[in-house]
Write a protein that holds these residues in place. Sequence first.
Motif, short mmCIF file in Angstrom:
data_model
loop_
_atom_site.label_atom_id
_atom_site.label_comp_id
_atom_site.label_asym_id
_atom_site.label_seq_id
_atom_site.Cartn_x
_atom_site.Cartn_y
_atom_site.Cartn_z
N ASP A 46 -10.29 0.12 -9.61
CA ASP A 46 -9.56 -0.27 -8.34
C ASP A 46 -10.60 0.93 -7.81
O ASP A 46 -10.54 1.55 -7.70
CB ASP A 46 -8.36 0.18 -8.61
N VAL A 47 -10.02 0.41 -6.44
CA VAL A 47 -10.20 1.31 -5.06
C VAL A 47 -9.31 2.01 -4.63
O VAL A 47 -7.89 1.96 -4.28
CB VAL A 47 -10.59 0.39 -3.91
N THR B 55 0.91 -1.32 -0.33
CA THR B 55 -0.11 0.16 0.02
C THR B 55 1.27 1.31 -0.20
O THR B 55 1.94 1.66 0.80
CB THR B 55 -0.40 0.43 1.58
N VAL C 98 -13.13 -5.26 0.37
CA VAL C 98 -11.75 -4.87 1.20
C VAL C 98 -12.18 -4.30 2.10
O VAL C 98 -11.39 -4.85 3.60
CB VAL C 98 -10.70 -3.68 0.76
N LEU D 275 -13.16 5.09 1.20
CA LEU D 275 -12.74 4.66 0.45
C LEU D 275 -13.69 3.65 -0.62
O LEU D 275 -14.59 3.77 -1.27
CB LEU D 275 -12.81 2.72 0.46
N LYS E 224 -4.36 -4.01 1.81
CA LYS E 224 -5.59 -4.40 1.06
C LYS E 224 -5.56 -3.82 -0.19
O LYS E 224 -6.72 -4.34 -0.87
CB LYS E 224 -7.04 -4.14 1.93
N ILE E 225 -5.16 -2.66 -0.37
CA ILE E 225 -5.46 -1.04 -1.08
C ILE E 225 -4.09 -1.50 -1.41
O ILE E 225 -3.21 -1.25 -0.59
CB ILE E 225 -6.27 -0.49 -0.69
N LYS F 136 -15.56 -4.67 -4.91
CA LYS F 136 -13.98 -4.60 -4.17
C LYS F 136 -13.78 -3.22 -3.05
O LYS F 136 -13.40 -3.87 -2.07
CB LYS F 136 -12.98 -3.63 -4.99
#
Length: 559
Positions: free
Chosen positions: A29-30, A3, A57, A41, A170-171, A53
């Motif tokens: 994507d996020v 990240t 997440v 988010l 996670k992102i 997503k």
Amino acid sequence: METRILPTDLPPLLHHAVDEAVRLLRGGDVVALPTETVYGLAADALNASAVAKIFEVKERPTFDPLIVHLPHKKDIAMVAEVPPEIAAVVQKLTDRFWPGPLTLLLPKKPEVPDLVTAGLPTVAVRVSSNNVFKRVAQGLGRPLAAPSANRFGSISPTSAPAVQAELDGKIELILDGGASLHGLESTIIKVEPGEKKPLITIVRPGPITPDDLKPFGKVQRVDRTLIDEASEAPGQLASHYAPSTPLRLLEKPSDFTPEPGKKYALLSYRGDPEDGYADLTDWEQILILSPGKGKLPEAGVRFFYVLRELDNAGVDEIIAEPLHEHGVGIAMMDKLRRASVKGGHSARLPEVRKKAVLDAKYFDFHGDIQNQELNLPQWRQAGTSYFVTFRLADSIPQEKLEQWSRDRQQFITENPEPWTTELRAEFHKQFSDRFQNWLDAGEGACLLKDEAIAVIVADALKHFAGDRYELGAWVVMPNHVHVLVKPNGGHTLDKILHAWKSYTTHAINKALGREGDVWQNEGYDHIVRGPKAAQAIAKYITDNPAQANFETPYVESRV
Ligand code: TXA
Ligand code: MG
């Protein structure tokens, strides 16, 4: 995944950060972005798989609808239809409060994926005033769905490091816009035409207070006990914003007597010894919301930060002083009361619990069968628990099922939503309960009464437990089976159900020397919204035999 956190505090850094965020969002994507309330988010709101997503997440139950953030005020028509009868007041409210922490519930446009609104006919809309957020939204030129950037059930982050603590790995990207200005989520309102003035209902209290809204209409608050999770504010689950350490909100100092050996932390309003909390015990830690001053906006800004710190303090219980219940104090007290549910001392506990039990008890069978047909594979995401019922082929005769379905449709047609609590209860009594009662009445041959057959089913359920899935609770009844199950990574509910059914069909037919279907084709599954619902469902499952006057060893609960 690593990240990255990109700073935005110099013009070239800001440019670079915004470009990166837009690039990722365009690719579906996020990205975690600052807003003036809390960090969000974000994903392209019109791209359902991007939105999916977010849920992945956040590990958030998909029934929770998301707030959609517009690039500009004028973009409302991208996602919502403003009914003519409220157009004037909506115009005034948005002129006054947008961009800013006010979210409006409006009828949604078909372009908005159902995943965004969890199937609701309305969409929650706002325009963020945060400069970084605005630039990203305008750079993308599309609305952004963005819930708070925390995992489901934990506290909303108000800084980039707080987001990182929640979602690291996670992102891909967090834009660091410094500490959130308000530190509390936006006020959510519903606007309706009224007799003299428009009616403004506060669905979630926040930085825009009832006093702020008064000039625009008659302001009322939603009675929390009447909130229907499916149609009003599902995010207002009792556990939604709670820290994991038990928290107890006091009304006055004398309400607290420390238990020997227990460690306590104090969430103090203004840290003034005269308030009478400071020397109630030997606190492990005291954190002050508004140091020395008792200013609610200051407390608001520090609120989630202080809760998070106390949650990490390693104490047995957090004791919270009450705040002044006006302005943003209303929102903070609201959140403290919710958090307080876990501590088990809140005066509101019985109502909240009753509500969770009610929701879990009243499954809408037909509705959930329909949900399966909506073709939303994301609902089968990992990390979600399901309440599953499958029944023997002869458990409910087809004509009975069809009649039930017609009656149900008629009820819905004759009683257009919104429903009162009484009407909803009546609906569930007539349809959900009736269904359960048929099953419990033991229609059909009830093959599963035979222990030799029941054990086949029980063994099948247990076979991959702890491997492909976790079994929360299960029971084998005479003509049906209930299971609370949570698929493990990579295993879908569909595959698990299929394996159970096909294996048992084969084994049961073999044992009985017969052929053909054992189970009714159409199954029924119900997503489990959080730990309280899981507990209520587990209780329903373990109580089922007694309820139906049936004795069986094939019942178990680990919840
Ligand atoms: O301040 C905020 O509003 C932050 C920042 C990131 O914008 N966002 C936020 O989103 O708090 P979230 O997803 O954590 O909370 C959204 C709330 C939930 O309680 C949800 O149930 C409610 O809004 N909501 C969303 N759409 C709704 C709808 N159509 N009807 C009723 N409630 C809705
Ligand atoms: Mg949230």
